[in-house]
Write a protein that holds these residues in place. Sequence first.
Motif, mmCIF file in Angstrom:
data_model
loop_
_atom_site.group_PDB
_atom_site.id
_atom_site.type_symbol
_atom_site.label_atom_id
_atom_site.label_comp_id
_atom_site.label_asym_id
_atom_site.label_seq_id
_atom_site.Cartn_x
_atom_site.Cartn_y
_atom_site.Cartn_z
ATOM 1 N N LEU A 47 0.828 -1.153 -0.078
ATOM 2 C CA LEU A 47 0.011 0.065 0.191
ATOM 3 C C LEU A 47 0.686 1.138 -0.188
ATOM 4 N N ALA A 48 2.068 1.521 0.741
ATOM 5 C CA ALA A 48 3.036 2.470 0.825
ATOM 6 C C ALA A 48 3.437 2.798 -0.562
ATOM 7 N N GLN A 49 3.852 1.537 -1.307
ATOM 8 C CA GLN A 49 4.475 1.857 -2.653
ATOM 9 C C GLN A 49 3.290 2.326 -3.582
ATOM 10 N N LEU A 50 2.296 1.970 -3.418
ATOM 11 C CA LEU A 50 0.987 2.276 -4.057
ATOM 12 C C LEU A 50 0.894 4.023 -3.966
ATOM 13 N N TYR A 51 0.858 4.184 -2.549
ATOM 14 C CA TYR A 51 0.453 5.674 -2.269
ATOM 15 C C TYR A 51 1.339 6.535 -2.654
ATOM 16 N N THR A 52 2.944 6.105 -2.416
ATOM 17 C CA THR A 52 3.950 6.780 -3.132
ATOM 18 C C THR A 52 3.824 7.076 -4.438
ATOM 19 N N GLU A 53 3.580 6.005 -5.363
ATOM 20 C CA GLU A 53 3.208 6.115 -6.755
ATOM 21 C C GLU A 53 2.275 7.033 -7.302
ATOM 22 N N THR A 54 1.064 7.329 -6.337
ATOM 23 C CA THR A 54 0.019 7.939 -6.709
ATOM 24 C C THR A 54 -0.042 9.424 -5.950
ATOM 25 N N GLY A 55 1.261 9.582 -5.392
ATOM 26 C CA GLY A 55 1.366 11.266 -4.696
ATOM 27 C C GLY A 55 0.453 11.152 -3.189
ATOM 28 N N ARG A 56 0.355 10.112 -2.735
ATOM 29 C CA ARG A 56 -0.189 10.364 -1.441
ATOM 30 C C ARG A 56 0.781 9.763 -0.404
ATOM 31 N N GLU A 58 1.706 11.272 2.503
ATOM 32 C CA GLU A 58 1.470 11.166 3.884
ATOM 33 C C GLU A 58 0.704 9.786 4.342
ATOM 34 N N GLU A 59 -0.070 9.056 3.361
ATOM 35 C CA GLU A 59 -0.583 7.715 3.648
ATOM 36 C C GLU A 59 0.626 6.740 3.377
ATOM 37 N N ALA A 60 1.486 7.027 2.458
ATOM 38 C CA ALA A 60 2.689 6.062 2.187
ATOM 39 C C ALA A 60 3.513 6.073 3.608
ATOM 40 N N LEU A 61 3.744 7.347 4.203
ATOM 41 C CA LEU A 61 4.493 7.247 5.504
ATOM 42 C C LEU A 61 3.977 6.487 6.446
ATOM 43 N N GLU A 62 2.632 6.581 6.557
ATOM 44 C CA GLU A 62 2.165 6.116 7.740
ATOM 45 C C GLU A 62 1.932 4.602 7.645
ATOM 46 N N CYS A 63 1.694 3.926 6.440
ATOM 47 C CA CYS A 63 2.014 2.511 6.226
ATOM 48 C C CYS A 63 3.333 2.061 6.106
ATOM 49 N N PHE A 64 4.339 2.752 5.854
ATOM 50 C CA PHE A 64 5.651 2.513 6.020
ATOM 51 C C PHE A 64 5.796 2.352 7.589
ATOM 52 N N LYS A 65 5.358 3.353 8.352
ATOM 53 C CA LYS A 65 5.729 3.446 9.934
ATOM 54 C C LYS A 65 4.989 2.191 10.530
ATOM 55 N N ASN A 66 3.727 2.003 10.219
ATOM 56 C CA ASN A 66 2.731 0.703 10.761
ATOM 57 C C ASN A 66 3.723 -0.633 10.374
ATOM 58 N N SER A 67 4.337 -0.730 9.305
ATOM 59 C CA SER A 67 4.766 -1.933 8.704
ATOM 60 C C SER A 67 6.165 -2.093 9.544
ATOM 61 N N THR A 68 6.911 -0.992 9.760
ATOM 62 C CA THR A 68 8.136 -0.996 10.459
ATOM 63 C C THR A 68 8.090 -1.466 11.452
ATOM 64 N N ALA A 69 6.892 -0.658 12.730
ATOM 65 C CA ALA A 69 6.617 -1.018 13.812
ATOM 66 C C ALA A 69 6.361 -2.929 14.005
ATOM 67 N N ILE A 70 5.510 -3.383 12.998
ATOM 68 C CA ILE A 70 5.204 -4.843 12.863
ATOM 69 C C ILE A 70 6.594 -5.386 12.857
ATOM 70 N N LYS A 71 7.393 -5.016 11.852
ATOM 71 C CA LYS A 71 8.664 -5.822 11.768
ATOM 72 C C LYS A 71 9.488 -5.894 12.786
ATOM 73 N N GLU A 82 14.562 -3.046 4.755
ATOM 74 C CA GLU A 82 14.198 -2.766 3.485
ATOM 75 C C GLU A 82 13.198 -1.636 3.646
ATOM 76 N N ASN A 83 12.303 -1.676 4.734
ATOM 77 C CA ASN A 83 11.337 -0.545 5.204
ATOM 78 C C ASN A 83 12.367 0.518 5.278
ATOM 79 N N ARG A 84 13.041 0.698 6.029
ATOM 80 C CA ARG A 84 13.954 1.988 6.246
ATOM 81 C C ARG A 84 14.303 2.684 5.003
ATOM 82 N N TYR A 85 15.063 1.744 4.191
ATOM 83 C CA TYR A 85 15.389 2.224 3.032
ATOM 84 C C TYR A 85 14.339 2.965 2.080
ATOM 85 N N GLU A 86 13.180 2.346 2.053
ATOM 86 C CA GLU A 86 12.111 2.709 1.265
ATOM 87 C C GLU A 86 11.515 4.101 1.819
ATOM 88 N N GLU A 87 11.762 4.081 3.260
ATOM 89 C CA GLU A 87 11.154 5.377 3.993
ATOM 90 C C GLU A 87 12.207 6.676 3.308
#
Length: 132
Positions: A47-56, A58-71, A82-87
């Motif tokens: 979802l974060a990659q999708l949001y990044t591609e579509t200009g969303r 803040e939503e991308a950052l939120e998804c990355f942060k939530n994924s990072t917390a889980i990881k 990998e998440n930190r690199y994408e962020e």
Amino acid sequence: STYFSNIGELNFYNKEFSKAEESYRKSLALDESLGDKWGVSVDLVLLAQLYTETGRHEEALECFKNSTAIKEKIGDMLGLAENRYEEGLLYEKLGKKDQARDAFVSSVKLYKEIESPDVVDPEQELKQLSVV
């Protein structure tokens, strides 16, 4: 959930972003219902990659942060790197150089810690990034 995420990726690469998001959200809902934390973390990255591609962004950052917390919680160090690199890439795109640098440094340290072949020389990798 793999079925939905694979369909989502096909739609993503065909630039059918609303269909991709729908599939990713179905995969996320299924993984959440199954208690599959790793699957949820992957769905959030998609979802974060999708949001990044579509200009969303803040939503991308939120998804990355939530994924990072889980990881972090489940000990997925490679996924965390990998998440930190994408962020970092997203922060760089947004012109947030300090946050990008922090994310890249964190990523490289994690890759080094797990002795990943993805980063041969962490110091050299950091020098090549435009934010350092």
